[in-house]
Design a protein around this motif. Structure first.
Motif, short mmCIF file in Angstrom:
data_model
loop_
_atom_site.label_atom_id
_atom_site.label_comp_id
_atom_site.label_asym_id
_atom_site.label_seq_id
_atom_site.Cartn_x
_atom_site.Cartn_y
_atom_site.Cartn_z
N VAL A 158 0.84 -1.20 0.00
CA VAL A 158 0.00 0.00 0.00
C VAL A 158 0.87 1.25 0.00
O VAL A 158 0.62 2.20 -0.74
N GLU A 159 1.93 1.27 0.81
CA GLU A 159 2.84 2.42 0.85
C GLU A 159 3.47 2.65 -0.51
O GLU A 159 3.52 3.79 -0.99
N HIS A 160 3.96 1.57 -1.14
CA HIS A 160 4.58 1.69 -2.46
C HIS A 160 3.59 2.23 -3.49
O HIS A 160 3.91 3.14 -4.25
N LEU A 161 2.39 1.66 -3.51
CA LEU A 161 1.40 2.09 -4.50
C LEU A 161 0.89 3.50 -4.23
O LEU A 161 0.61 4.24 -5.16
N SER A 162 0.78 3.87 -2.96
CA SER A 162 0.37 5.24 -2.63
C SER A 162 1.41 6.23 -3.16
O SER A 162 1.06 7.26 -3.75
N HIS A 163 2.68 5.91 -2.97
CA HIS A 163 3.76 6.76 -3.49
C HIS A 163 3.69 6.82 -5.01
O HIS A 163 3.81 7.90 -5.62
N TYR A 164 3.48 5.69 -5.64
CA TYR A 164 3.37 5.64 -7.10
C TYR A 164 2.21 6.51 -7.58
O TYR A 164 2.35 7.28 -8.53
N ARG A 165 1.07 6.39 -6.92
CA ARG A 165 -0.11 7.16 -7.32
C ARG A 165 0.14 8.66 -7.17
O ARG A 165 -0.26 9.45 -8.01
N GLU A 166 0.83 9.05 -6.10
CA GLU A 166 1.13 10.47 -5.88
C GLU A 166 2.15 10.99 -6.89
O GLU A 166 1.99 12.09 -7.41
N SER A 167 3.19 10.23 -7.16
CA SER A 167 4.28 10.71 -8.01
C SER A 167 3.95 10.67 -9.49
O SER A 167 4.58 11.37 -10.27
N SER A 168 2.94 9.91 -9.90
CA SER A 168 2.64 9.81 -11.33
C SER A 168 1.37 10.56 -11.71
O SER A 168 0.86 10.37 -12.80
#
Length: 98
Positions: free
Chosen positions: A82-92
């Motif tokens: 979840v942390e990884h995907l949250s970061h991905y969603r924010e950065s992209s």
């Protein structure tokens, strides 16, 4: 959608976003991700072992992991995902409504 490759713990994973479309053809923000154990050296057509799906009910606040398969993620690994995907969603620019 292109697969997302990342590592959780010692496990390389391939994440396939499920991107729905509206009747008018406009893409909707992704809230569901299908999770596979990725075998290094394999290509996108070789998904590996399906280990469940992750659904963001409220992005960055509420999610559900639905484990499936013989070796699903443990709760700590699901939280790390979840942390990884949250970061991905924010950065992209993957935020709801974009």
């Amino acid at each position: 959608m292109q697969p997302i490759y990342l590592t959780v713990g010692l496990h390389p994973l391939m994440i396939i976003p499920d991107r729905a479309s509206h009747a008018k053809g406009a893409a909707e923000s992704t809230h569901t991700y299908y999770v596979y154990r990725h075998q290094p050296g394999s290509n996108d057509n070789e998904k590996g072992d399906y280990i469940g799906r992750l659904v963001f009910e409220i992005p960055d606040k509420l999610f559900d992991y639905f484990p499936e398969g013989p070796h699903p993620l443990e709760s700590g690994e699901a939280s790390e995902l979840v942390e990884h995907l949250s970061h991905y969603r924010e950065s992209s620019g993957y935020r709801s409504g974009n």
